[in-house]
Design an enzyme around this catalytic site. Structure first.
Site, PDB file in Angstrom:
ATOM      1  N   ASP A 478       6.258 -27.574 -45.849  1.00  0.00           N
ATOM      2  CA  ASP A 478       7.412 -28.478 -45.900  1.00  0.00           C
ATOM      3  C   ASP A 478       8.250 -28.213 -47.146  1.00  0.00           C
ATOM      4  OD1 ASP A 478       9.044 -30.600 -45.191  1.00  0.00           O
ATOM      5  OD2 ASP A 478       7.462 -32.109 -45.180  1.00  0.00           O
ATOM      6  N   ASP A 548      13.200 -34.579 -38.021  1.00  0.00           N
ATOM      7  CA  ASP A 548      12.375 -35.784 -38.181  1.00  0.00           C
ATOM      8  C   ASP A 548      12.733 -36.834 -37.145  1.00  0.00           C
ATOM      9  OD1 ASP A 548      10.716 -34.973 -40.163  1.00  0.00           O
ATOM     10  OD2 ASP A 548      11.876 -35.838 -41.801  1.00  0.00           O
TER      11      ASP A 548
HETATM   12  C1  DGJ Z   1       9.182 -34.313 -43.874  1.00  0.00           C
HETATM   13  C2  DGJ Z   1       8.673 -33.797 -42.574  1.00  0.00           C
HETATM   14  O1  DGJ Z   1       9.721 -33.419 -41.760  1.00  0.00           O
HETATM   15  C3  DGJ Z   1       7.789 -34.846 -41.920  1.00  0.00           C
HETATM   16  O2  DGJ Z   1       7.368 -34.399 -40.665  1.00  0.00           O
HETATM   17  C4  DGJ Z   1       6.643 -35.136 -42.820  1.00  0.00           C
HETATM   18  O3  DGJ Z   1       5.821 -34.010 -42.940  1.00  0.00           O
HETATM   19  C5  DGJ Z   1       7.143 -35.591 -44.181  1.00  0.00           C
HETATM   20  N1  DGJ Z   1       8.070 -34.669 -44.731  1.00  0.00           N
HETATM   21  C6  DGJ Z   1       6.002 -35.774 -45.138  1.00  0.00           C
HETATM   22  O4  DGJ Z   1       6.413 -36.074 -46.404  1.00  0.00           O
END
Ligand code: DGJ
Length: 729
Positions: A478, A548
């Site tokens: 991430d 997200d």
């Molecule tokens: C952003 C990601 O897109 C989410 O799926 C998740 O992993 C969060 N970060 C965690 O902080």
């Protein structure tokens, strides 16, 4: 096919199955001019198109009007400072503070295959699949050698381009911009398609007319970004989803980018693309070389779908390296939307217990397992297991998950550091910052200075230790904030402008190390959802978390834009809980399944707490995934209806390469009262083949299905969907 050089005419012709690209060297000075790009031609003698001898702009015969010539000639690679006032690709400042550059052809080479780009992700192909042309140009005044590299992929109508710049002079020079591609179009009657959005609204398609003046997109955020995307297509005005000329351009890069169409005074277009110049300056000392990222250009005369098919085939075959690219991926369940930071071993094992019984194959433990991280305000960089949360340690957890017949995956955010972390307390200078200025926080975190090898080495070692401590099958990588306050403690004053690009090179170096050392781990890219869904990341990761926003209806637009360029097998998509956490909308569990099935497919919910009714649908979805994933991963994707344009319906289709079967996904986004059923016309089938539709008695020809269509029965509610399997009989 391939590349040929006509010595008399000084013409290079690059041919693929359906496209031709022509370059001409004109004049004793050796200007490199763009002649033609488009549908395949047999002729080479098209040099007349540059109209370099049209009075009064003739450098040989009328040097008096040299500037007029330079400001009009269709250059293959535009430079700044000597008379071309359109957008430059290259701007070079010499040590004396002046900046000017003019490139003249010196020599060339043509060879089979394609070289790697040092330190950068790039497409690849064998000697049978592609041919490369290198045009070596020089500016004799500043002793700068610029190599224009073109590789034509003969069977796929793809042309890649990048630039190598070498300082052959005695003193350093400073590159103030070094873009990757310049392309001239005759006329202005075109539209431009680009992708835009924000967090939770990534890659919405926008189409607009090209006008006089400049229309630019870009990112200066240090990531390819949620907001804009390193892709542009220039299409004829009449181009539709399935007809018309399309030129697609996609930059294989994950940082700051710039793309611009410029309607010029003579009503032509100059298009440029490359690293965004705003945060860029590169000191090139004697003998050093700078390599730009590559642009993947696609030509299709079969409309937007035609371009999409070429990109999908090309990325599946010539960009993504992971061994998983051609494999069915394990169906995962991720605990992020299920628990956020509030989990422990017991909770995760409960989820795994229920999930395994339903046919889910892997548990992914997301953010919050390390350091003291119980919210998003701390601990990034402290990559040590929090044994208060994970009682018995990571190995125990993984073993227990494995005992349930499931694999185990884990989340990292390797590029970040929290001010409240042991790592920051030990190394405050490791964060990107300008000395003496307090750097801006975002999600309460800073970005690590990945231009520094010591920083990369330490982070890599910490990740490696975790990876080696238990059998981890999957990693989600991430990256949750943009770069600001660009300053590095290790760079000299005249090299601070290199930080943004050096950061991206550092990320690539770490990804390269990780994928070489852990080739069996399935790696998923992510960036606060889909802020780094780009070809650079795809080179390392066969899949990327798309957004997200997991709401099925929002995803229609997000996935439509993403799938216009990227294969469905790369699009991270999960069935999540309702009401949806991003938009509060409730959609049927089946619909959520259909949308996720056209991506990597998985779950992101607390399976121990959903209704029995929804739970019972999971094994059915799992079965659909196993039955159709081969087709979805390898087939041709077509857009049938777009909710974006239609407002009411959305539909897409995947057809097997041999046209023997297809899957049709149909979503009734909004129910219309008192309306007849919608007739849906399919695409991509073979006219003469006869097909049956699962669950229906009628047998119809491909022609009837495509040109007459089939009515789709109205459904009782908003957001309901249907999946049709069409099979050749
Ligand atoms: C952003 C990601 O897109 C989410 O799926 C998740 O992993 C969060 N970060 C965690 O902080």
């Amino acid at each position: 096919m391939g590349i040929c050089y006509n010595k008399e005419e000084r013409i290079f012709k690059l041919d693929s199955i359906n496209s031709t690209y022509i370059i001409e060297i004109i004049d004793t000075e050796g200007f490199v001019g763009h002649v033609y790009y488009g549908k395949r031609l047999r002729d080479t003698n098209l040099g007349y198109l540059t109209r370099s001898q049209e009075y009064p702009f003739t450098p040989e015969k009328n040097n008096r009007e040299r500037v007029s010539f330079l400001d009009n000639f269709p250059f293959e690679y535009s430079t700044h400072g000597v008379g071309d006032f359109r957008e430059p690709c290259l701007k070079v400042k010499s040590e004396d503070g002046t900046s000017a550059c003019q490139l003249c052809y010196k020599e060339h080479s043509i060879y089979k295959g394609k070289p790697e780009l040092k330190g950068l992700p790039a497409s690849f192909g064998s000697e049978e699949e592609c041919t490369t042309l290198e045009l070596i140009c020089i500016d004799p005044y500043i002793n700068l050698e610029v190599v224009l590299c073109y590789t034509i992929f003969e069977k796929l109508d793809v042309l890649t381009r990048s630039i190598r710049i070498r300082n052959k002079g005695a003193k350093p020079v400073y590159l103030e911009r070094a873009l990757s591609l310049c392309m001239e179009f005759e006329g202005i009657n075109f539209d431009v398609i680009s992708l835009h959005g924000s967090w939770a609204r990534e890659r919405h398609i926008q189409r607009r007319h090209v006008e006089l003046g400049k229309y630019a997109i870009g990112s200066t955020r240090g990531e390819s970004s949620h907001q804009e995307h390193p892709f542009m297509a220039i299409v004829s005005r009449e181009t539709s989803q399935d007809k018309g000329n399309v030129y697609g351009f996609n930059l294989v890069y994950s940082g700051d980018f710039f793309a611009q169409v410029e309607g010029t005074q003579f009503e032509n277009i100059r298009f440029v693309m490359g690293i965004h110049p705003e945060n860029f300056q590169w000191k090139l000392s004697t003998g050093e070389e700078f390599v730009t990222p590559e642009v993947v250009s696609v030509f299709s005369d079969n409309g937007i779908d035609g371009m999409t098919h070429i990109y999908h085939d090309f990325y599946r075959k010539h960009l993504i390296r992971s061994k998983y690219k051609d494999k069915e991926r394990p169906i995962l369940i991720n605990n992020w939307e299920a628990t956020y930071f509030n989990f422990n071993t017991e909770k995760l094992l409960h989820i795994a217990e229920d999930a395994s019984k339903l046919g889910i194959e892997m548990l992914v433990m997301d953010d919050g397992w390390f350091g003291k991280r119980n919210d998003d305000n701390c601990a990034l960089g402290d990559w040590f297991v929090n044994e208060e949360k994970l009682k018995g340690g990571l190995k125990y957890l993984v073993q227990e998950v494995n005992k349930k017949g499931m694999k185990f995956g884990i989340w990292f955010e390797p590029e970040m550091i929290s001010p409240d972390s042991d790592l920051y307390r030990e190394h405050p200078d490791w964060a990107i910052q300008i000395n003496g200025r307090k750097p801006a926080l975002s999600r309460n975190q800073y970005v690590l200075d990945y231009s520094r090898k010591d920083v990369r080495d330490e982070i890599y070692q910490r990740i490696k230790d975790i990876m080696e401590s238990a059998p981890i099958a999957y990693v989600k990588w991430d990256m949750n904030r943009a770069l600001t306050d660009l300053g590095s403690n290790m760079l000299q004053a005249d090299q601070q402008g290199e930080l943004s690009h050096r950061y991206v090179l550092g990320v690539y170096e770490l990804l390269e190390r990780f994928t070489s050392e852990f080739p069996d781990v399935l790696l998923e890219g992510c960036s606060g959802g889909g802020a780094r869904f780009d070809p650079g990341i795809l080179y390392y990761c066969p899949q990327i978390w798309c957004s997200d926003d997991t709401d099925a209806i929002e995803r229609l637009q997000i996935q439509e834009g993403t799938a216009m360029v990227y294969p469905l097998s790369t699009i991270g998509a999960h069935v999540s809980d309702c009401p949806n956490h991003a938009v509060g909308r409730s959609t049927p569990f089946e619909t959520r399944g259909y949308v996720a099935l056209t991506g990597t497919f998985g779950y992101e919910l607390d399976v121990t707490r959903i209704s029995d009714e929804d739970k019972q649908l999971i094994p059915k979805q799992v079965e659909l995934y196993h039955t159709y994933n081969n087709l979805i991963r390898n087939g041709d994707y077509y857009r049938l209806l777009s909710y974006r344009e239609e407002g009411q319906y959305d539909a897409w289709q995947v057809v097997s390469k041999d046209k023997s079967e297809a899957l049709v996904f149909y979503i009734q986004v909004l129910k219309r009262p008192n309306y007849r059923s919608k007739v849906l016309k399919l695409k991509g089938l073979e006219e003469k083949f006869m097909y049956s539709i699962q669950g229906q008695e009628r047998i119809l020809s491909g022609g009837a299905l495509m040109y007459a269509g089939i009515p789709i029965e109205n459904m009782p509610h908003d957001f309901e969907g249907k999946l049709l399997h069409v099979v050749r009989v």
